[in-house]
Design a protein around this motif. Structure first.
Motif, PDB file in Angstrom:
ATOM      1  N   ARG A 137     -10.503   1.929  -4.894  1.00 33.95           N
ATOM      2  CA  ARG A 137      -9.287   2.737  -4.808  1.00 33.95           C
ATOM      3  C   ARG A 137      -8.784   3.093  -6.210  1.00 33.95           C
ATOM      4  NH1 ARG A 137      -4.820   3.169  -1.218  1.00 33.95           N
ATOM      5  NH2 ARG A 137      -5.781   1.670   0.191  1.00 33.95           N
ATOM      6  N   GLN A 169     -13.355  -8.919  -0.077  1.00 35.14           N
ATOM      7  CA  GLN A 169     -13.492  -7.551   0.411  1.00 35.14           C
ATOM      8  C   GLN A 169     -12.329  -6.686  -0.059  1.00 35.14           C
ATOM      9  OE1 GLN A 169     -13.835  -8.259   4.611  1.00 35.14           O
ATOM     10  NE2 GLN A 169     -16.039  -8.691   4.525  1.00 35.14           N
ATOM     11  N   ASP A 170     -11.124  -7.276  -0.081  1.00 34.65           N
ATOM     12  CA  ASP A 170      -9.948  -6.537  -0.553  1.00 34.65           C
ATOM     13  C   ASP A 170     -10.093  -6.184  -2.035  1.00 34.65           C
ATOM     14  OD1 ASP A 170      -8.695  -6.466   1.865  1.00 34.65           O
ATOM     15  OD2 ASP A 170      -7.411  -8.212   1.500  1.00 34.65           O
ATOM     16  N   MET A 171     -10.671  -7.104  -2.834  1.00 33.83           N
ATOM     17  CA  MET A 171     -10.874  -6.831  -4.255  1.00 33.83           C
ATOM     18  C   MET A 171     -11.797  -5.631  -4.444  1.00 33.83           C
ATOM     19  SD  MET A 171     -11.346 -10.333  -6.398  1.00 33.83           S
ATOM     20  CE  MET A 171     -10.785 -11.815  -5.580  1.00 33.83           C
ATOM     21  N   SER A 218      -8.001 -19.171  -5.621  1.00 35.07           N
ATOM     22  CA  SER A 218      -7.414 -17.921  -5.155  1.00 35.07           C
ATOM     23  C   SER A 218      -6.063 -17.671  -5.820  1.00 35.07           C
ATOM     24  CB  SER A 218      -7.244 -17.943  -3.631  1.00 35.07           C
ATOM     25  OG  SER A 218      -6.546 -16.808  -3.187  1.00 35.07           O
ATOM     26  N   LYS A 226     -12.443  -3.278  -2.296  1.00 36.42           N
ATOM     27  CA  LYS A 226     -11.777  -2.071  -1.797  1.00 36.42           C
ATOM     28  C   LYS A 226     -10.750  -1.561  -2.807  1.00 36.42           C
ATOM     29  CE  LYS A 226      -8.349  -2.243   1.022  1.00 36.42           C
ATOM     30  NZ  LYS A 226      -7.459  -2.464   2.186  1.00 36.42           N
ATOM     31  N   HIS A 227      -9.955  -2.479  -3.380  1.00 40.01           N
ATOM     32  CA  HIS A 227      -8.952  -2.058  -4.346  1.00 40.01           C
ATOM     33  C   HIS A 227      -9.606  -1.521  -5.629  1.00 40.01           C
ATOM     34  CE1 HIS A 227      -5.888  -4.189  -1.917  1.00 40.01           C
ATOM     35  NE2 HIS A 227      -5.032  -3.382  -2.546  1.00 40.01           N
ATOM     36  N   GLU A 257     -12.307 -12.266   3.139  1.00 36.81           N
ATOM     37  CA  GLU A 257     -11.401 -11.135   3.291  1.00 36.81           C
ATOM     38  C   GLU A 257     -10.780 -10.745   1.948  1.00 36.81           C
ATOM     39  OE1 GLU A 257      -7.443  -9.791   5.881  1.00 36.81           O
ATOM     40  OE2 GLU A 257      -8.313 -11.803   6.115  1.00 36.81           O
ATOM     41  N   GLU A 258     -10.441 -11.755   1.146  1.00 36.46           N
ATOM     42  CA  GLU A 258      -9.866 -11.470  -0.170  1.00 36.46           C
ATOM     43  C   GLU A 258     -10.904 -10.834  -1.103  1.00 36.46           C
ATOM     44  OE1 GLU A 258      -6.488 -15.018  -0.242  1.00 36.46           O
ATOM     45  OE2 GLU A 258      -8.472 -15.349  -1.140  1.00 36.46           O
ATOM     46  N   GLU A 275       0.854  -1.187   0.000  1.00 39.54           N
ATOM     47  CA  GLU A 275       0.000   0.000   0.000  1.00 39.54           C
ATOM     48  C   GLU A 275       0.891   1.238   0.000  1.00 39.54           C
ATOM     49  OE1 GLU A 275      -3.142  -0.070  -0.328  1.00 39.54           O
ATOM     50  OE2 GLU A 275      -3.263  -2.226  -0.292  1.00 39.54           O
ATOM     51  N   PHE A 321      -4.122 -15.524  -4.627  1.00 46.43           N
ATOM     52  CA  PHE A 321      -3.246 -15.120  -3.527  1.00 46.43           C
ATOM     53  C   PHE A 321      -2.551 -16.324  -2.897  1.00 46.43           C
ATOM     54  CE2 PHE A 321      -6.665 -12.004  -3.870  1.00 46.43           C
ATOM     55  CZ  PHE A 321      -5.951 -10.830  -3.960  1.00 46.43           C
ATOM     56  N   ALA A 378      -8.044  -4.734  -9.786  1.00 45.71           N
ATOM     57  CA  ALA A 378      -7.607  -5.153  -8.460  1.00 45.71           C
ATOM     58  C   ALA A 378      -7.006  -6.555  -8.534  1.00 45.71           C
ATOM     59  CB  ALA A 378      -8.798  -5.140  -7.497  1.00 45.71           C
TER      60      ALA A 378
END
Length: 595
Positions: free
Chosen positions: A550, A542-544, A526, A546-547, A539-540, A364, A528, A397
């Motif tokens: 962004r 949610q990160d997608m 995944s 969010k990214h 969680e992954e 980040e 990741f 993302a």
């Protein structure tokens, strides 16, 4: 030659024949020598030829004024090219015409034609001056037909039809502050900035406020008559040819500082705007490119928008308001036209923050991109070239599926779609083949190549360097193939250059619920997990999301297209359509790419 013979000759000027005939009536009044001289002169072929030439020139200037059929042939050329680009695959004749019309010599000829056609080379006699006392002012009376078009406002004032008014600070008189391009006042060509308004529909406006004038206009029906004192400056506005892509959303209804909300032009990020006037330092006039005949509206200038953004950031980041109040806050909270906004000291105190120039880190580390102020970008139509395709860059993302889309697109036509093999300094893993997944080199070698500018994008992840060499992309383009790239999103600005001219697509994730449902249904693994043996976690997902938000916030104004990857098959078809558009259609791109 007798007068009768002259009259019978169709090529002889009748006026001269009439003059020769009239000489008979003067024989008793004049000497014979004078009569003979005049007859010889009037019957001479030289004089007759001169009179004929004069008559023809006078007739052309009076009745048959030569005028070009079109003064915007360049614009017609662009429209024809746009139509032909959509039909090149249907007919070889269309393709030949498409390439012919792109010839720079032909385009230069049409530009020269338009430049000449827009000028008036015919002589104009000066107007007969009106005798007046030295102290008497010139008055002009202008009549406009009141229409349903929005009324345009003025700073701390109210609107008149197609123009803005204000109270002159020195004299207290009502004057024209701005002419709206395409409005009634502009179309009339009779009202100019600086003109003093004396009467409206016979009502004297001396001592009245702009609001009072507005009330008079609102109560008027049909024709509106203005009595004006002309300004010293010359009138006449010429539209600029600047086109820009808006990098932010704007709604004049929510802008407390716009001179008049009714005169504002609302737009969204990505809209192409034709800036018709930049005469005002804070309020430009523009219309949407898709609405070429519409009246122009007011939009904040680049300088004003930058100051607003700086002010908002200052307000957001300031913890101690009293200790950190600066001139930037005063500027943006002061209506345009105030002494504070026009002061020279305010400009130097609102400089744009410097952008850090560092190699992007896949952690980040993109806060520095927030310092960039997105306002407007000048654009022009970029036309496709035969056999030379723009690189297609897929941004998204991590885990959203851009690499899978790239793989499937390449598999559809491996001869056409190709991707460069990335470089890395990490150790080779079991099952990997050098030159297939990655080109493995030492860190020292890659750092040296990065310093030499041999990589179009590069970054570091978990202590290892990754990057794409410029030569590998160049070789794909030169081979007549479409180069497909899917770098980290922080590489956007490094890739968006005049050398590459990339076509950028944002692969966006759907909402969390849809993302989880579709990936679970397709048993997606995944990305990741290095072993690629498990599905994505909540969680992954949610990160997608969010990214994705962004990326849209930081870089959304850079994208040519957006594709929502809620279904892989549907997203792939959309991607194919986007790639075909980039290949065949003229598209808006930064103006520097076209020059």
């Amino acid at each position: 030659m007798t007068a009768e013979v002259m009259a019978a000759d169709a090529n002889w000027d009748p006026a001269l024949s009439k003059l020769v005939s009239s000489l008979k009536e003067t024989e008793t009044l004049s000497s014979e020598q004078e009569i003979d001289f005049l007859k010889t002169l009037l019957e001479s072929k030289e004089l007759n030829a001169l009179v004929n030439v004069h008559s023809k020139v006078a007739k052309v200037g009076r009745d048959d004024k030569l005028a070009p059929l079109l003064s915007t042939s360049t614009q017609v050329l662009l429209e024809v090219l746009e139509q032909l680009s959509q039909r090149c695959h249907l007919s070889p004749i269309c393709k030949e015409a498409f390439y012919l019309l792109q010839n720079p010599h032909l385009q230069s000829l049409l530009c020269a034609h338009d430049a000449i056609a827009q000028k008036d080379f015919y002589p104009h006699l000066p107007e007969i001056p009106v005798e007046m006392d030295e102290d008497e002012e010139t008055i002009k009376i202008v009549q406009l037909v009141k229409s349903n078009e929005p009324l345009a406002g003025a700073q701390s004032a109210e609107p008149i039809v197609g123009a803005t008014i204000k109270t002159d600070e020195d004299t207290g008189k009502i004057i024209i502050a701005r002419i709206m391009h395409g409005g009634a006042a502009d179309r009339s060509g009779l009202i100019h900035v600086g003109d003093e308004v004396i009467e409206v529909n016979g009502i004297n406006v001396e001592g009245k406020t702009p609001g009072d004038v507005l009330q008079i206009l609102q109560n008027s029906e049909g024709t509106i008559t203005f009595k004006l004192v002309p300004s010293d400056g010359k009138g006449g506005q010429r539209e600029s040819k600047v086109r820009v892509r808006a990098h932010f959303d704007y709604n004049p209804e929510n802008d407390p500082y716009i001179p008049c909300k009714e005169a504002g032009l609302a737009f969204q990020r990505g809209d192409i705007l034709h800036i018709v006037s930049q005469d005002d330092a804070y309020w430009w006039q523009a219309r949407k490119e898709s609405e070429r005949t519409a009246r122009a509206g007011l939009i904040p200038s680049r300088a004003l928008q930058e100051r607003r953004v700086i002010h908002e950031r200052t307000q957001r980041d300031t913890t101690d308001g009293d200790s950190k109040k600066g001139s930037c806050a005063s500027i943006c909270t002061t209506p345009p036209g105030s002494p504070m906004l026009n002061s020279s000291s305010s400009t130097s105190s609102c400089r744009q923050p410097k952008t850090k120039k560092i190699m992007y880190d896949l952690a980040e580390n993109d806060d520095f991109d927030r310092e960039m102020i997105a306002t407007y970008e000048e654009v022009a139509k970029l036309y496709p070239r035969p056999g030379v395709f723009r690189p297609v860059v897929l941004i998204g993302a991590p885990g959203v599926g851009r690499n899978e889309l790239k793989r499937r697109l390449t598999a559809r036509d491996p001869e056409k779609f190709r991707s460069p093999v990335p470089y890395t300094t990490r150790p080779i893993r079991q099952g990997e083949v050098p030159g297939r997944e990655y080109i493995f080199i030492s860190r020292e070698k890659m750092e040296a190549d990065v310093s030499a500018g041999k990589f179009i994008e590069h970054g570091e992840y978990k202590g290892h360097l990754y990057g794409t060499s410029a030569e590998s992309v160049k070789s794909i383009v030169n081979a007549g193939c479409v180069c497909i790239l899917s770098p980290h999103y922080q590489a956007i600005k490094a890739l968006r250059t005049v050398q590459l001219k990339p076509f950028m697509i944002h692969i966006k994730p759907p909402s969390f619920d849809v993302l989880k449902e579709t990936r679970t249904a397709s048993r997606a693994k995944s990305t990741f997990d290095e072993t690629n043996s498990r599905g994505f976690t909540d969680e992954e997902f949610q990160d997608m999301v969010k990214h994705g938000e962004r990326i849209d916030f930081l870089y959304g104004h850079y994208f040519d297209e957006e594709i929502l990857n809620d279904d892989l098959a549907t997203a792939l078809e959309k991607l194919v359509n986007c790639v075909q558009r980039a290949e065949n259609e003229p598209l808006w791109a930064p103006a520097s790419w076209v020059q």
